[in-house]
Design an enzyme around this catalytic site. Structure first.
Site, PDB file in Angstrom:
ATOM      1  N   SER A  29     -31.470  31.142  -4.006  1.00  0.00           N
ATOM      2  CA  SER A  29     -30.125  30.889  -3.535  1.00  0.00           C
ATOM      3  C   SER A  29     -29.895  31.560  -2.178  1.00  0.00           C
ATOM      4  O   SER A  29     -30.592  31.253  -1.210  1.00  0.00           O
ATOM      5  CB  SER A  29     -29.130  31.362  -4.600  1.00  0.00           C
ATOM      6  OG  SER A  29     -27.814  31.028  -4.266  1.00  0.00           O
TER       7      SER A  29
ATOM      8  N   HIS B 180     -30.451  25.975  -3.784  1.00  0.00           N
ATOM      9  CA  HIS B 180     -29.455  25.119  -4.434  1.00  0.00           C
ATOM     10  C   HIS B 180     -28.168  25.176  -3.629  1.00  0.00           C
ATOM     11  O   HIS B 180     -28.073  25.911  -2.650  1.00  0.00           O
ATOM     12  CB  HIS B 180     -29.230  25.500  -5.907  1.00  0.00           C
ATOM     13  CG  HIS B 180     -28.656  26.858  -6.142  1.00  0.00           C
ATOM     14  ND1 HIS B 180     -28.513  27.395  -7.392  1.00  0.00           N
ATOM     15  CD2 HIS B 180     -28.169  27.807  -5.293  1.00  0.00           C
ATOM     16  CE1 HIS B 180     -27.973  28.594  -7.315  1.00  0.00           C
ATOM     17  NE2 HIS B 180     -27.753  28.865  -6.052  1.00  0.00           N
TER      18      HIS B 180
END
Length: 196
Positions: free
Chosen positions: A99, A124
């Site tokens: 992330s 993501h």
């Protein structure tokens, strides 16, 4: 539960000196990001970057990352500082960069972004949550979409991927090995030995 911070003893001609391990690493221009990224951690990383820049803007900084991600605005403060200072920043993934951690890993100086062989990298879209009146939720939704757009644009620039591919790949968790992250453009090389 308190965390344990190791200390090292350094012997010189003038005697002995005790350092916590992070201060000792900082002397060698090494910054370690370990754990979730939040405002407190980001402030510490930013302060270390600014300190090392003031010490010598011509020397590289080695930024080791082992993080599951965290608050994207906190990561943006680190990212902006990485770009603000003159020092080249080598980013090295140890363990995982997920992330916001993967975002920072990809944001190192081109040619100086690394992963260890068994590291895991995951990208993501930003996560968010909102509660309150419908108008408040709408405001938060617009903001998370704005942050998603900014993040995707930066990731496309960092990796050389098309914005459409980044948008598609970040729709859900997208895991990569170090080698796959290299092919994707998140890192430049896989390290098996220290950067020395």
């Amino acid at each position: 539960m308190s965390s344990y911070i190791p200390y090292v003893i350094e012997r010189t001609g003038r005697g002995e000196r005790s350092y916590d391990i992070y201060s000792r690493l900082l002397k060698d221009r090494i910054i370690l990001l370990s754990g979730e990224i939040n405002d407190h951690i980001a402030s510490s990383i930013v302060a270390q970057l600014l300190f090392l820049e003031a010490e010598d803007p011509e020397k590289d900084i080695n930024f080791y990352i082992n993080s599951p991600g965290g608050v994207i605005t906190s990561a943006f403060s680190i990212y902006d500082t990485m770009n603000y200072i003159h020092s080249d920043i080598s980013t090295i993934c140890i363990g995982q960069a997920a992330s916001a951690g993967a975002f920072l890993l990809s944001s190192g100086t081109k040619g100086k972004r690394f992963s260890l062989p068994n590291s895991r990298i995951m990208i993501h879209q930003p996560l968010g949550g909102a509660q309150g009146q419908a108008t408040d939720i709408e405001i938060q939704a617009r903001e998370i979409l704005r942050l998603k757009k900014i993040l995707n644009e930066i990731m496309a620039h960092n990796t050389g991927q098309k914005i459409e591919k980044i948008t598609q790949d970040t729709e859900r968790d997208f895991f990569m090995s170090g080698e796959e992250a290299k092919k994707y453009g998140l890192v430049d090389e896989i390290l098996t030995k220290s950067l020395k």
